[in-house]
Design a protein around this motif. Sequence first.
Motif, PDB file in Angstrom:
ATOM      1  N   UNK A 270       0.823  -1.198   0.017  1.00  0.00           N
ATOM      2  CA  UNK A 270      -0.023   0.024   0.096  1.00  0.00           C
ATOM      3  C   UNK A 270       0.754   1.322   0.039  1.00  0.00           C
ATOM      4  N   UNK A 271       1.720   1.246   0.908  1.00  0.00           N
ATOM      5  CA  UNK A 271       2.803   2.489   0.698  1.00  0.00           C
ATOM      6  C   UNK A 271       3.336   2.722  -0.533  1.00  0.00           C
ATOM      7  N   UNK A 272       3.631   1.601  -1.203  1.00  0.00           N
ATOM      8  CA  UNK A 272       4.322   1.585  -2.467  1.00  0.00           C
ATOM      9  C   UNK A 272       3.321   2.212  -3.510  1.00  0.00           C
ATOM     10  N   UNK A 273       2.218   2.016  -3.447  1.00  0.00           N
ATOM     11  CA  UNK A 273       0.970   2.153  -4.046  1.00  0.00           C
ATOM     12  C   UNK A 273       0.382   3.644  -4.290  1.00  0.00           C
ATOM     13  N   UNK A 274       0.846   4.463  -3.084  1.00  0.00           N
ATOM     14  CA  UNK A 274       0.561   5.722  -2.910  1.00  0.00           C
ATOM     15  C   UNK A 274       0.744   6.521  -4.250  1.00  0.00           C
ATOM     16  N   UNK A 275      -0.106   7.506  -4.726  1.00  0.00           N
ATOM     17  CA  UNK A 275       0.204   8.264  -6.074  1.00  0.00           C
ATOM     18  C   UNK A 275       1.347   9.142  -5.786  1.00  0.00           C
ATOM     19  N   UNK A 276       2.292   9.701  -6.574  1.00  0.00           N
ATOM     20  CA  UNK A 276       3.303  10.360  -6.197  1.00  0.00           C
ATOM     21  C   UNK A 276       2.949  11.767  -6.002  1.00  0.00           C
ATOM     22  N   UNK A 277       1.652  12.247  -6.571  1.00  0.00           N
ATOM     23  CA  UNK A 277       1.045  13.569  -6.151  1.00  0.00           C
ATOM     24  C   UNK A 277       0.476  13.516  -5.061  1.00  0.00           C
ATOM     25  N   UNK A 278       0.074  12.695  -4.058  1.00  0.00           N
ATOM     26  CA  UNK A 278      -0.746  12.675  -3.069  1.00  0.00           C
ATOM     27  C   UNK A 278      -0.158  13.409  -2.004  1.00  0.00           C
ATOM     28  N   UNK A 279      -1.045  14.397  -1.390  1.00  0.00           N
ATOM     29  CA  UNK A 279      -0.720  15.092  -0.483  1.00  0.00           C
ATOM     30  C   UNK A 279      -1.285  14.406   0.821  1.00  0.00           C
ATOM     31  N   UNK A 280      -0.587  14.034   1.884  1.00  0.00           N
ATOM     32  CA  UNK A 280      -1.199  13.438   3.118  1.00  0.00           C
ATOM     33  C   UNK A 280      -0.410  13.105   4.066  1.00  0.00           C
ATOM     34  N   UNK A 281      -0.803  12.801   5.456  1.00  0.00           N
ATOM     35  CA  UNK A 281      -0.053  12.530   6.454  1.00  0.00           C
ATOM     36  C   UNK A 281      -0.093  10.929   6.616  1.00  0.00           C
ATOM     37  N   UNK A 282       0.921  10.100   6.661  1.00  0.00           N
ATOM     38  CA  UNK A 282       0.808   8.615   7.046  1.00  0.00           C
ATOM     39  C   UNK A 282       1.504   8.556   8.356  1.00  0.00           C
ATOM     40  N   UNK A 283       0.501   8.004   9.295  1.00  0.00           N
ATOM     41  CA  UNK A 283       0.999   7.646  10.481  1.00  0.00           C
ATOM     42  C   UNK A 283       1.166   5.930  10.614  1.00  0.00           C
ATOM     43  N   UNK A 284       2.275   5.405  11.127  1.00  0.00           N
ATOM     44  CA  UNK A 284       2.569   3.858  11.129  1.00  0.00           C
ATOM     45  C   UNK A 284       3.270   3.610  12.197  1.00  0.00           C
ATOM     46  N   UNK A 285       3.296   2.215  12.643  1.00  0.00           N
ATOM     47  CA  UNK A 285       4.274   1.878  13.559  1.00  0.00           C
ATOM     48  C   UNK A 285       4.964   0.632  13.179  1.00  0.00           C
ATOM     49  N   UNK A 286       5.081   0.590  11.653  1.00  0.00           N
ATOM     50  CA  UNK A 286       6.034   0.069  10.853  1.00  0.00           C
ATOM     51  C   UNK A 286       7.254   0.584  10.250  1.00  0.00           C
ATOM     52  N   UNK A 287       8.235   0.156  10.606  1.00  0.00           N
ATOM     53  CA  UNK A 287       9.397   0.695   9.896  1.00  0.00           C
ATOM     54  C   UNK A 287       9.458   0.542   8.732  1.00  0.00           C
TER      55      UNK A 287
ATOM     56  N   UNK B 266       7.379   2.915   6.633  1.00  0.00           N
ATOM     57  CA  UNK B 266       7.972   4.316   6.832  1.00  0.00           C
ATOM     58  C   UNK B 266       9.089   4.431   5.795  1.00  0.00           C
ATOM     59  N   UNK B 267       9.901   3.258   5.749  1.00  0.00           N
ATOM     60  CA  UNK B 267      10.905   3.359   4.738  1.00  0.00           C
ATOM     61  C   UNK B 267      10.550   3.534   3.406  1.00  0.00           C
ATOM     62  N   UNK B 268       9.508   2.841   3.019  1.00  0.00           N
ATOM     63  CA  UNK B 268       8.933   2.759   1.616  1.00  0.00           C
ATOM     64  C   UNK B 268       8.482   4.247   1.076  1.00  0.00           C
ATOM     65  N   UNK B 269       8.182   5.194   2.504  1.00  0.00           N
ATOM     66  CA  UNK B 269       7.754   6.567   2.010  1.00  0.00           C
ATOM     67  C   UNK B 269       8.623   7.573   2.127  1.00  0.00           C
ATOM     68  N   UNK B 270      10.130   7.031   2.236  1.00  0.00           N
ATOM     69  CA  UNK B 270      11.228   8.065   2.283  1.00  0.00           C
ATOM     70  C   UNK B 270      11.233   9.116   1.171  1.00  0.00           C
ATOM     71  N   UNK B 271      11.152   8.384   0.051  1.00  0.00           N
ATOM     72  CA  UNK B 271      11.171   9.364  -1.110  1.00  0.00           C
ATOM     73  C   UNK B 271       9.996   9.631  -1.674  1.00  0.00           C
TER      74      UNK B 271
END
Length: 251
Positions: free
Chosen positions: A105-122, A125-130
């Motif tokens: 799911x983290x990988x599938x987030x559109x590149x133009x999406x503006x949102x806040x993601x909260x997670x307890x999964x490292x 989180x790493x998938x969303x660094x870029x």
Amino acid sequence: MLTRQRKQLLLKILDEEGQIVAKTLSESLGLSEDTIRRDLRELAKEGLLQRVHGGALPASPAQANFAVRETISTDAKPAIARAAAALIEPGQVVFIDGGTTSVQLARALPRDLRATVVTHSPSVAVELVEHPHVEVIIVGGRLFKHSIVACGAQALEAIAGIRCDVFFMGVCSLDPEAGITTGDYDEACMKRAISATAQRTIVLASPEKLGTAAPFAIAPLATIDGIVVSGKTDAALLAPYREMGIEVTLA
């Protein structure tokens, strides 16, 4: 009938019918209900099924470790992730659970999406660094290595202060009667706490999780708003969820 023969028969019936009702089966086989229940208990100890009230369900393969789970439903999980990502609206605060489908799911987030993601999964989180427009908030605590997520008192305290718009929950098992279950007590508490503070809870359910059960209850199905499943899922399998008023999204 010898004990081993009975157990093999029980597993065969479970595989063919998807569940065992002890009372009904005892009548059809001419065996005592106590005998059936004892066999089911022993099979459950061997990890071959999951005992539920009145009988048994298949044990969820999703109780395997993270590396093994990455090899299961490799086609369905990315599709489920894309369908889930399409449910997110710009500006939302989204909690993404741990697990292999959640990473997708983290990988599938559109590149133009503006949102806040909260997670307890490292891993999430790493998938969303870029990702250029997603702010990431990481909940910390003791690392539960099986699912690679933080848990414990510190994590629960942090979750209590977050009111997210939608929680994408990963689960071990989903069944109309057994509800939402997982293989670890602390993880069940974490998922329940996140869901309680979310406006909406949507379960990500890859095919191997439907119609199965795990030892620890997260919540009854009445507490969730939707499930995202593979588009190849049998309609009859999904009918009970729709009858409960749960929104079913086909990937």
